[in-house]
Design a protein around this motif. Structure first.
Motif, mmCIF file in Angstrom:
data_model
loop_
_atom_site.group_PDB
_atom_site.id
_atom_site.type_symbol
_atom_site.label_atom_id
_atom_site.label_comp_id
_atom_site.label_asym_id
_atom_site.label_seq_id
_atom_site.Cartn_x
_atom_site.Cartn_y
_atom_site.Cartn_z
ATOM 1 N N THR A 263 0.769 -1.207 0.002
ATOM 2 C CA THR A 263 -0.026 0.017 0.038
ATOM 3 C C THR A 263 0.870 1.337 -0.087
ATOM 4 O O THR A 263 1.869 1.477 0.806
ATOM 5 N N ALA A 264 0.779 2.226 -1.032
ATOM 6 C CA ALA A 264 1.466 3.340 -1.185
ATOM 7 C C ALA A 264 0.541 4.480 -0.496
ATOM 8 O O ALA A 264 -0.671 4.404 -0.844
ATOM 9 N N GLN A 265 1.252 5.571 0.067
ATOM 10 C CA GLN A 265 0.308 6.633 0.683
ATOM 11 C C GLN A 265 1.514 7.518 0.714
ATOM 12 O O GLN A 265 2.691 7.416 1.311
ATOM 13 N N GLN A 266 1.151 8.823 0.555
ATOM 14 C CA GLN A 266 2.095 10.073 0.642
ATOM 15 C C GLN A 266 2.501 9.752 2.323
ATOM 16 O O GLN A 266 1.816 10.191 3.164
ATOM 17 N N PHE B 284 3.240 -2.688 4.004
ATOM 18 C CA PHE B 284 3.195 -4.114 3.527
ATOM 19 C C PHE B 284 2.373 -5.107 4.612
ATOM 20 O O PHE B 284 2.903 -5.108 5.463
ATOM 21 N N GLY B 285 1.634 -5.727 3.775
ATOM 22 C CA GLY B 285 0.621 -6.504 4.503
ATOM 23 C C GLY B 285 0.891 -8.149 4.225
ATOM 24 O O GLY B 285 1.238 -8.320 3.101
ATOM 25 N N TYR B 286 1.018 -8.963 5.275
ATOM 26 C CA TYR B 286 1.142 -10.324 4.975
ATOM 27 C C TYR B 286 0.077 -11.209 5.472
ATOM 28 O O TYR B 286 -0.235 -11.606 6.502
ATOM 29 N N PRO B 287 -0.818 -11.792 4.458
ATOM 30 C CA PRO B 287 -1.752 -12.649 4.889
ATOM 31 C C PRO B 287 -1.506 -13.877 5.741
ATOM 32 O O PRO B 287 -2.272 -14.182 6.458
ATOM 33 N N GLN B 288 -0.326 -14.480 5.568
ATOM 34 C CA GLN B 288 0.131 -15.628 6.309
ATOM 35 C C GLN B 288 0.371 -15.315 7.904
ATOM 36 O O GLN B 288 0.272 -16.075 8.744
ATOM 37 N N ALA B 289 0.347 -13.722 7.942
ATOM 38 C CA ALA B 289 0.488 -13.273 9.522
ATOM 39 C C ALA B 289 -0.720 -12.580 9.985
ATOM 40 O O ALA B 289 -0.653 -11.769 10.740
ATOM 41 N N GLY B 290 -1.894 -13.412 9.359
ATOM 42 C CA GLY B 290 -3.097 -12.880 9.708
ATOM 43 C C GLY B 290 -3.383 -11.377 9.307
ATOM 44 O O GLY B 290 -4.309 -10.840 10.049
ATOM 45 N N GLY B 291 -2.826 -10.961 8.368
ATOM 46 C CA GLY B 291 -2.866 -9.473 7.774
ATOM 47 C C GLY B 291 -2.323 -8.634 8.484
ATOM 48 O O GLY B 291 -2.390 -7.272 8.258
ATOM 49 N N ALA B 292 -1.441 -8.885 9.269
ATOM 50 C CA ALA B 292 -0.478 -8.047 9.994
ATOM 51 C C ALA B 292 0.549 -7.213 8.988
ATOM 52 O O ALA B 292 0.851 -7.627 8.049
ATOM 53 N N THR B 293 0.733 -5.756 9.394
ATOM 54 C CA THR B 293 1.532 -4.972 8.435
ATOM 55 C C THR B 293 2.801 -4.773 8.843
ATOM 56 O O THR B 293 3.073 -4.767 10.056
ATOM 57 N N SER B 294 3.795 -4.205 8.033
ATOM 58 C CA SER B 294 5.022 -3.860 8.447
ATOM 59 C C SER B 294 5.534 -2.682 7.569
ATOM 60 O O SER B 294 4.984 -2.392 6.301
ATOM 61 N N THR B 295 6.268 -1.803 8.255
ATOM 62 C CA THR B 295 6.740 -0.857 7.142
ATOM 63 C C THR B 295 8.328 -0.913 6.593
ATOM 64 O O THR B 295 8.812 -0.174 5.899
#
Length: 260
Positions: A128-131, A136-147
Motif C-alpha cells: 500500500t502506497a500513501q504520501q 506491507f501486509g502479510y496474509p500469512q501473518a493474519g494480515g499484519a502489516t510492516s513498514t
C-alpha cells in the motif's frame, strides 16, 4: 581515403561507434543484481545498447558530414541542386529500422514473459502506497502489516500494489523491477530474490512535496529466518522480544496498527 569522402565518413562513424559502444558496455550502470530477473534485464539493456549506439552514431555522422559538406558558401544566395527521391533507398531505410525494432520487441517480450512467469508457491504481499510511505501486509501473518518489506531468498513473491491517494511507483533498483501504484487499480509485480541483504526501495513517480522522502528498505533473508519473522509479526507486540534484527520495528508497527 581522402579521395573518397563518403568512405571516410563511414570509417569515422564505425570507429566512433565501436569506441562509444565499448565505453557504454564497460560502465556499471546498475547496482548488484539481487533477483532472478536482474541478469535477464541487464542483458536486454546491453543488447539495446549494441543496437542503438552504432545507429545513432552513424546517423549523426551522416548529418554532420552533410551539414559541413553541403553548407551554403558565403555570398551564395541561389537554390541548391534539384534532388529526386530514390525509392529503393527509402524502402531500405524504412525496412532496416522496422526489422531491428521488431526483433528487439520480440526479444523484450520473451524476457518479460520469462520474468513474469507464475510459480505455484508464490508469496502474496499487499503493498500500500500513501504520501509518503509504503506499508506491507502479510496474509500469512493474519494480515499484519510492516513498514519494511521482508522477503525470503529463493521464493517468488507476488506484490499486489495499490495506493490510497495519488500515483506512486514501486521501484527496487537492485531487483530491476518497477510498477506503478494507480488510484482505483491493483497492479502486480513478481520478484524472486536471490541474494540476502538490505536494498533500497524508492518511489519513482513524483507524488508530492515529500516525494524524495518516500524511501524504505527491502530485506531479503533465509527462508527459515523469514518464517520466524513472520510468526513474530503475526504475534503482536509481545513477539517483538528476541525478534531478528530489523523485525522489531515492523512488529511494533503492526501492533500499533492493531491497537488503533
Amino acid at each position: 581515403m581522402r579521395r573518397h569522402p563518403i568512405l571516410q565518413m563511414f570509417a569515422i562513424g564505425v570507429v566512433a561507434a565501436a569506441v562509444i559502444t565499448a565505453l557504454a558496455l564497460a560502465i556499471d550502470w546498475f547496482p548488484p543484481a539481487a533477483s532472478t530477473a536482474a541478469d535477464k534485464i541487464d542483458t536486454l539493456y546491453d543488447v539495446v545498447i549494441l543496437c542503438s549506439i552504432p545507429i545513432f552514431v552513424l546517423v549523426m555522422t551522416i548529418a554532420i558530414y552533410s551539414v559541413v559538406k553541403f553548407r551554403a558558401r558565403p555570398g551564395h544566395e541561389g537554390d541548391g541542386a534539384p534532388l529526386h527521391g530514390n525509392t529503393q533507398l527509402e524502402l531500405l531505410w524504412v525496412a532496416i529500422p522496422f526489422v531491428i525494432v521488431s526483433a528487439l520487441a520480440a526479444y523484450a517480450l520473451v524476457v518479460l514473459s520469462d520474468i513474469e512467469a507464475k510459480e505455484p508457491d508464490a508469496l502474496p504481499v499487499a503493498v500500500t502506497a500513501q504520501q509518503f510511505t509504503w506499508t506491507f501486509g502479510y496474509p500469512q501473518a493474519g494480515g499484519a502489516t510492516s513498514t519494511e518489506l521482508v522477503l525470503p531468498r529463493g521464493r517468488q513473491a507476488v506484490l499486489r500494489i495499490r495506493t490510497r491517494d495519488v500515483i506512486h511507483s514501486f521501484w527496487v533498483p537492485a531487483m530491476r523491477m518497477k510498477q506503478d501504484a494507480v488510484p482505483g487499480l491493483t497492479t502486480e509485480v513478481r520478484i524472486t530474490p536471490t541474494r540476502e541483504g538490505t536494498y533500497p526501495l524508492v518511489c519513482a513517480e513524483l507524488c508530492g512535496a515529500g516525494h524524495a522522502t518516500m524511501r524504505q528498505t527491502v530485506r531479503v533473508v533465509a527462508p527459515e529466518r523469514f518464517q520466524a519473522w513472520l510468526r513474530r509479526l503475526g504475534g503482536g507486540a509481545t513477539a517483538s522480544r528476541g525478534a531478528t534484527p530489523g523485525a522489531a520495528s515492523a512488529v511494533e508497527t503492526a501492533s500499533a496498527s492493531g491497537r488503533s
